[in-house]
Design a protein around this motif. Structure first.
Motif, PDB file in Angstrom:
ATOM      1  N   VAL A  13       0.824  -1.200   0.000  1.00 10.14           N
ATOM      2  CA  VAL A  13       0.000   0.000   0.000  1.00 10.14           C
ATOM      3  C   VAL A  13       0.862   1.255   0.000  1.00 10.14           C
ATOM      4  O   VAL A  13       0.568   2.224  -0.688  1.00 10.14           O
ATOM      5  N   PHE A  14       1.955   1.242   0.785  1.00 13.29           N
ATOM      6  CA  PHE A  14       2.842   2.404   0.882  1.00 13.29           C
ATOM      7  C   PHE A  14       4.218   1.930   1.306  1.00 13.29           C
ATOM      8  O   PHE A  14       4.351   1.029   2.140  1.00 13.29           O
ATOM      9  N   ASP A  15       5.250   2.552   0.755  1.00 16.02           N
ATOM     10  CA  ASP A  15       6.626   2.279   1.162  1.00 16.02           C
ATOM     11  C   ASP A  15       7.408   3.571   0.971  1.00 16.02           C
ATOM     12  O   ASP A  15       7.666   3.968  -0.163  1.00 16.02           O
ATOM     13  N   GLY A  16       7.710   4.245   2.084  1.00 19.09           N
ATOM     14  CA  GLY A  16       8.423   5.510   1.968  1.00 19.09           C
ATOM     15  C   GLY A  16       8.717   6.127   3.321  1.00 19.09           C
ATOM     16  O   GLY A  16       8.483   5.521   4.366  1.00 19.09           O
ATOM     17  N   GLU A  17       9.232   7.353   3.282  1.00 17.26           N
ATOM     18  CA  GLU A  17       9.610   8.058   4.503  1.00 17.26           C
ATOM     19  C   GLU A  17       8.455   8.903   5.011  1.00 17.26           C
ATOM     20  O   GLU A  17       7.738   9.538   4.231  1.00 17.26           O
ATOM     21  N   VAL A  18       8.271   8.879   6.332  1.00 21.89           N
ATOM     22  CA  VAL A  18       7.217   9.642   6.980  1.00 21.89           C
ATOM     23  C   VAL A  18       7.772  10.289   8.246  1.00 21.89           C
ATOM     24  O   VAL A  18       8.827   9.899   8.753  1.00 21.89           O
ATOM     25  N   GLU A  19       7.028  11.281   8.753  1.00 25.56           N
ATOM     26  CA  GLU A  19       7.430  11.961   9.979  1.00 25.56           C
ATOM     27  C   GLU A  19       6.805  11.330  11.210  1.00 25.56           C
ATOM     28  O   GLU A  19       7.389  11.363  12.294  1.00 25.56           O
ATOM     29  N   SER A  20       5.595  10.744  11.058  1.00 23.31           N
ATOM     30  CA  SER A  20       4.913  10.107  12.177  1.00 23.31           C
ATOM     31  C   SER A  20       3.861   9.142  11.656  1.00 23.31           C
ATOM     32  O   SER A  20       3.443   9.231  10.505  1.00 23.31           O
ATOM     33  N   VAL A  21       3.453   8.211  12.530  1.00 25.76           N
ATOM     34  CA  VAL A  21       2.416   7.241  12.197  1.00 25.76           C
ATOM     35  C   VAL A  21       1.507   7.095  13.417  1.00 25.76           C
ATOM     36  O   VAL A  21       1.994   6.908  14.525  1.00 25.76           O
ATOM     37  N   LEU A  22       0.200   7.177  13.199  1.00 24.15           N
ATOM     38  CA  LEU A  22      -0.790   6.968  14.255  1.00 24.15           C
ATOM     39  C   LEU A  22      -1.546   5.688  13.913  1.00 24.15           C
ATOM     40  O   LEU A  22      -2.078   5.559  12.811  1.00 24.15           O
ATOM     41  N   VAL A  23      -1.558   4.730  14.863  1.00 26.44           N
ATOM     42  CA  VAL A  23      -2.191   3.437  14.604  1.00 26.44           C
ATOM     43  C   VAL A  23      -3.230   3.109  15.676  1.00 26.44           C
ATOM     44  O   VAL A  23      -3.099   3.541  16.823  1.00 26.44           O
TER      45      VAL A  23
END
Length: 83
Positions: A13-23
């Motif tokens: 679905v996604f593969d990359g750089e992020v600043e934050s993740v909320l799960v």
């Protein structure tokens, strides 16, 4: 920055750089930021939100798992196709 990879049984679905993740953790939602402690957690149905340089992205999931290790976040989820 975090390296996020979101996979479902059908595709990446996604593969990359992020600043934050909320799960949506089973015991409550939690946010993953840079240098987060290692963790493996199950996910309940809810919203996954991640922040890229371009903005925030939301994804509804039916459940799954998250693993965090050395600024790499792996999500194995079932996507809610009705979003």
């Amino acid at each position: 920055m975090l390296r996020l990879k979101i996979v479902s049984p059908e595709k990446i679905v996604f593969d990359g750089e992020v600043e934050s993740v909320l799960v949506p953790g089973t015991l409550g939602s939690f946010e993953i930021l840079n240098d987060h402690a290692p963790i493996i957690s199950s996910l309940q149905p809810g919203k996954v939100e991640y922040a890229t340089k371009e903005g925030k992205v939301q994804l509804m999931v039916m459940g799954g798992f998250v693993e965090v290790l050395k600024n790499k976040v792996s999500l194995c989820v079932e996507i809610d196709e009705q979003q």
